[in-house]
Design an enzyme around this catalytic site. Structure first.
Site, short mmCIF file in Angstrom:
data_model
loop_
_atom_site.label_atom_id
_atom_site.label_comp_id
_atom_site.label_asym_id
_atom_site.label_seq_id
_atom_site.Cartn_x
_atom_site.Cartn_y
_atom_site.Cartn_z
N GLU A 1 0.87 16.45 -4.95
CA GLU A 1 1.53 15.14 -4.93
C GLU A 1 2.70 15.12 -5.91
O GLU A 1 2.60 15.62 -7.03
CB GLU A 1 0.52 14.06 -5.31
CG GLU A 1 1.12 12.66 -5.21
CD GLU A 1 0.04 11.59 -5.25
OE1 GLU A 1 -0.93 11.71 -4.48
OE2 GLU A 1 0.18 10.67 -6.05
N THR B 1 4.97 9.88 -3.60
CA THR B 1 4.51 8.51 -3.84
C THR B 1 5.61 7.49 -3.57
O THR B 1 6.79 7.82 -3.46
CB THR B 1 4.01 8.33 -5.29
OG1 THR B 1 5.09 8.62 -6.17
CG2 THR B 1 2.84 9.24 -5.58
N TYR B 2 5.17 6.25 -3.48
CA TYR B 2 6.05 5.10 -3.30
C TYR B 2 5.96 4.33 -4.60
O TYR B 2 4.87 3.90 -4.98
CB TYR B 2 5.53 4.27 -2.13
CG TYR B 2 6.56 3.38 -1.51
CD1 TYR B 2 7.53 3.90 -0.66
CD2 TYR B 2 6.58 2.02 -1.77
CE1 TYR B 2 8.48 3.08 -0.08
CE2 TYR B 2 7.53 1.19 -1.19
CZ TYR B 2 8.48 1.74 -0.35
OH TYR B 2 9.42 0.92 0.22
N HIS C 1 4.08 8.21 1.03
CA HIS C 1 3.27 7.05 0.67
C HIS C 1 4.07 5.79 1.00
O HIS C 1 5.30 5.78 0.91
CB HIS C 1 2.96 7.04 -0.83
CG HIS C 1 2.06 8.15 -1.27
ND1 HIS C 1 1.16 8.01 -2.30
CD2 HIS C 1 1.91 9.42 -0.81
CE1 HIS C 1 0.50 9.14 -2.47
NE2 HIS C 1 0.94 10.02 -1.58
N ARG D 1 -2.16 -0.39 -0.35
CA ARG D 1 -1.78 -1.76 -0.68
C ARG D 1 -0.75 -1.76 -1.80
O ARG D 1 0.21 -2.51 -1.79
CB ARG D 1 -3.01 -2.56 -1.13
CG ARG D 1 -2.67 -4.02 -1.37
CD ARG D 1 -3.71 -4.73 -2.18
NE ARG D 1 -3.74 -4.29 -3.57
CZ ARG D 1 -4.53 -4.81 -4.50
NH1 ARG D 1 -5.37 -5.77 -4.17
NH2 ARG D 1 -4.50 -4.37 -5.74
N LYS E 1 -10.63 0.69 6.67
CA LYS E 1 -9.40 1.48 6.81
C LYS E 1 -9.60 2.57 7.87
O LYS E 1 -8.71 2.86 8.67
CB LYS E 1 -8.99 2.08 5.45
CG LYS E 1 -8.66 0.99 4.42
CD LYS E 1 -7.97 1.51 3.18
CE LYS E 1 -8.87 1.71 2.02
NZ LYS E 1 -8.17 1.85 0.71
P1 FAD Z 1 -6.95 -1.80 -0.46
O1 FAD Z 1 -7.75 -0.86 0.36
O2 FAD Z 1 -6.25 -2.92 0.23
O3 FAD Z 1 -7.91 -2.40 -1.59
C1 FAD Z 1 -7.37 -3.19 -2.64
C2 FAD Z 1 -8.46 -4.11 -3.19
O4 FAD Z 1 -8.75 -5.13 -2.25
C3 FAD Z 1 -9.78 -3.41 -3.45
O5 FAD Z 1 -10.38 -3.98 -4.59
C4 FAD Z 1 -10.60 -3.71 -2.23
O6 FAD Z 1 -11.99 -3.70 -2.55
C5 FAD Z 1 -10.10 -5.09 -1.86
N1 FAD Z 1 -10.12 -5.32 -0.41
C6 FAD Z 1 -9.59 -4.51 0.54
N2 FAD Z 1 -9.74 -5.05 1.77
C7 FAD Z 1 -10.37 -6.23 1.58
C8 FAD Z 1 -10.78 -7.25 2.47
N3 FAD Z 1 -10.58 -7.17 3.78
N4 FAD Z 1 -11.37 -8.36 1.93
C9 FAD Z 1 -11.58 -8.45 0.60
N5 FAD Z 1 -11.20 -7.50 -0.28
C10 FAD Z 1 -10.60 -6.40 0.20
N6 FAD Z 1 0.25 2.92 -5.60
C11 FAD Z 1 1.60 2.84 -5.44
O7 FAD Z 1 2.20 1.83 -5.83
N7 FAD Z 1 2.30 3.86 -4.84
C12 FAD Z 1 1.71 4.98 -4.38
O8 FAD Z 1 2.36 5.87 -3.84
C13 FAD Z 1 0.30 5.11 -4.55
N8 FAD Z 1 -0.36 6.21 -4.12
C14 FAD Z 1 -1.71 6.29 -4.27
C15 FAD Z 1 -2.38 7.43 -3.78
C16 FAD Z 1 -3.74 7.55 -3.92
C17 FAD Z 1 -4.45 8.78 -3.40
C18 FAD Z 1 -4.48 6.53 -4.57
C19 FAD Z 1 -5.96 6.68 -4.77
C20 FAD Z 1 -3.85 5.38 -5.04
C21 FAD Z 1 -2.46 5.25 -4.89
N9 FAD Z 1 -1.77 4.12 -5.34
C22 FAD Z 1 -0.40 4.04 -5.18
C23 FAD Z 1 -2.49 3.04 -6.03
C24 FAD Z 1 -3.03 1.98 -5.04
O9 FAD Z 1 -1.99 1.39 -4.34
C25 FAD Z 1 -3.82 0.96 -5.88
O10 FAD Z 1 -4.95 1.55 -6.43
C26 FAD Z 1 -4.15 -0.35 -5.18
O11 FAD Z 1 -4.66 -1.27 -6.14
C27 FAD Z 1 -5.21 -0.20 -4.11
O12 FAD Z 1 -4.67 0.31 -2.98
P2 FAD Z 1 -5.55 0.48 -1.64
O13 FAD Z 1 -4.63 1.05 -0.65
O14 FAD Z 1 -6.81 1.17 -1.91
O15 FAD Z 1 -5.83 -1.07 -1.31
#
Ligand code: FAD
Length: 296
Positions: free
Chosen positions: A23, A54-55, A83, A113, A174
């Site tokens: 990454e 990454t984004y 990303h 997200r 997801k």
């Molecule tokens: P989600 O899956 O949407 O989850 C976010 C929160 O909402 C969680 O607490 C989940 O339990 C809750 N949730 C989800 N769906 C629901 C629902 N339907 N109802 C109620 N609650 C719900 N960040 C960046 O800014 N740029 C990047 O490039 C980046 N790359 C990443 C790569 C990896 C491998 C990882 C692990 C993380 C990365 N992140 C990045 C960080 C990530 O965006 C954050 O950790 C963010 O807070 C969670 O993203 P998610 O996609 O898991 O969100």
């Protein structure tokens, strides 16, 4: 079966056995750009399954993420994964970015997200006209773009998840929306990864989950990074590193040894591969590969 989207991650993993991936983040200036391309050049001979870019937090690196993944697609033999986050974007903007990625030759996306601009664990407010959760972004990509999709998973559960079972249900949502693989946040203990895989399987999220690896090269900066995500370094890890607090070279060597042991334990536990958070440098990853006897 393949489509215009290219091979799925399961197909790629099946082809190449264990997957190794790297990454990178979009650099801010020309010197950072040189460093990134040097790292890509040094890591390309290992034949990674994919490399991801990454984004930026706050959604600020749209043009650079598209430009770098596009250049990787054009100028290297590597498979780029871009990303994309929901932060600060309407669905129309997200669709436009997907079009730009597609035009640049990028066929794989990590659908995320994103963290609130105020940092992990603080209140999340979706953008008006945008999306609330990553599963909605997965669904949007499936509807609007011909792309393969990966998502984030969290070895100790996401900081905002009510509990670990809810966290697994989010991963399943997801998967149901069309994600084909997951990559985890940095794994601090192999047992956390194993427990995550078990929870995901029990919830029915039946896709490869690739553990994320970040070796500790500097105790202070790793502590800050871990605390920023509201996590804690395991006691056994700090106990091994603290004696070298004033000896950066020995601390770095111990950090590489710990990461090597973690990689061995993860592969031994059946992980489909390893995803390295490189911070745009290749040296630590190459040292771990040498310890694991992975050669070019
Ligand atoms: P989600 O899956 O949407 O989850 C976010 C929160 O909402 C969680 O607490 C989940 O339990 C809750 N949730 C989800 N769906 C629901 C629902 N339907 N109802 C109620 N609650 C719900 N960040 C960046 O800014 N740029 C990047 O490039 C980046 N790359 C990443 C790569 C990896 C491998 C990882 C692990 C993380 C990365 N992140 C990045 C960080 C990530 O965006 C954050 O950790 C963010 O807070 C969670 O993203 P998610 O996609 O898991 O969100």
């Amino acid at each position: 079966m393949t489509s215009g989207r290219g091979l799925s991650m399961s197909e790629l993993l099946a082809q190449g056995g264990r997957s190794f991936s790297f990454e990178f983040f979009p650099p801010k200036d020309a010197a950072g750009e040189d460093q990134l391309w040097q790292a890509i050049k040094e890591l390309e001979p290992y034949g990674p399954t994919f490399v991801s870019v990454t984004y930026g937090a706050g959604g600020g690196t749209r043009d650079r993420t598209v430009a770098i993944t596009g250049r990787i697609a054009r100028e290297t033999g590597l498979l780029p994964v871009a990303h994309l986050t929901c932060v600060g974007h309407t669905t129309d903007e997200l669709t436009a970015i997907l079009d730009e990625l597609s035009t640049a030759g990028v066929r794989h996306v990590m659908a995320l997200r994103g963290d609130p601009p105020t940092g992990p664990g603080t209140a999340w407010t979706p953008t008006e006209g945008g999306l609330t959760y990553a599963n909605e972004l997965v669904a949007l990509i499936r509807e609007r773009a011909d792309m393969r999709i990966g998502v984030a998973a969290f070895p100790e559960g996401h900081v905002d998840a009510a509990d670990l079972e809810t966290d697994a249900r989010v991963l399943k949502a997801k998967y149901d929306a069309g994600a084909e693989f997951a990559v985890t946040d940095m794994v601090l203990r192999a047992s956390d990864y194993v427990a995550l895989v078990e929870r995901a399987a029990a919830a029915g999220a039946d896709f490869p989950i690739i553990p994320g690896i970040m070796p500790i090269l500097n105790l202070g900066s790793m502590r800050r990074m871990v605390e920023f995500s509201r996590r804690e370094l395991p006691e056994e890890t700090t106990a091994r590193l603290t004696p070298y607090a004033d000896d950066p070279a020995r601390l770095r060597a111990e950090g590489i040894a710990i990461a090597t042991e973690l990689c061995e334990a993860l592969l031994g536990a059946g992980a489909p591969g390893l995803h390295f958070y490189t911070l745009n440098r290749s040296k630590a990853t190459r040292e771990i590969f040498a310890n694991l006897r992975i050669t070019v």
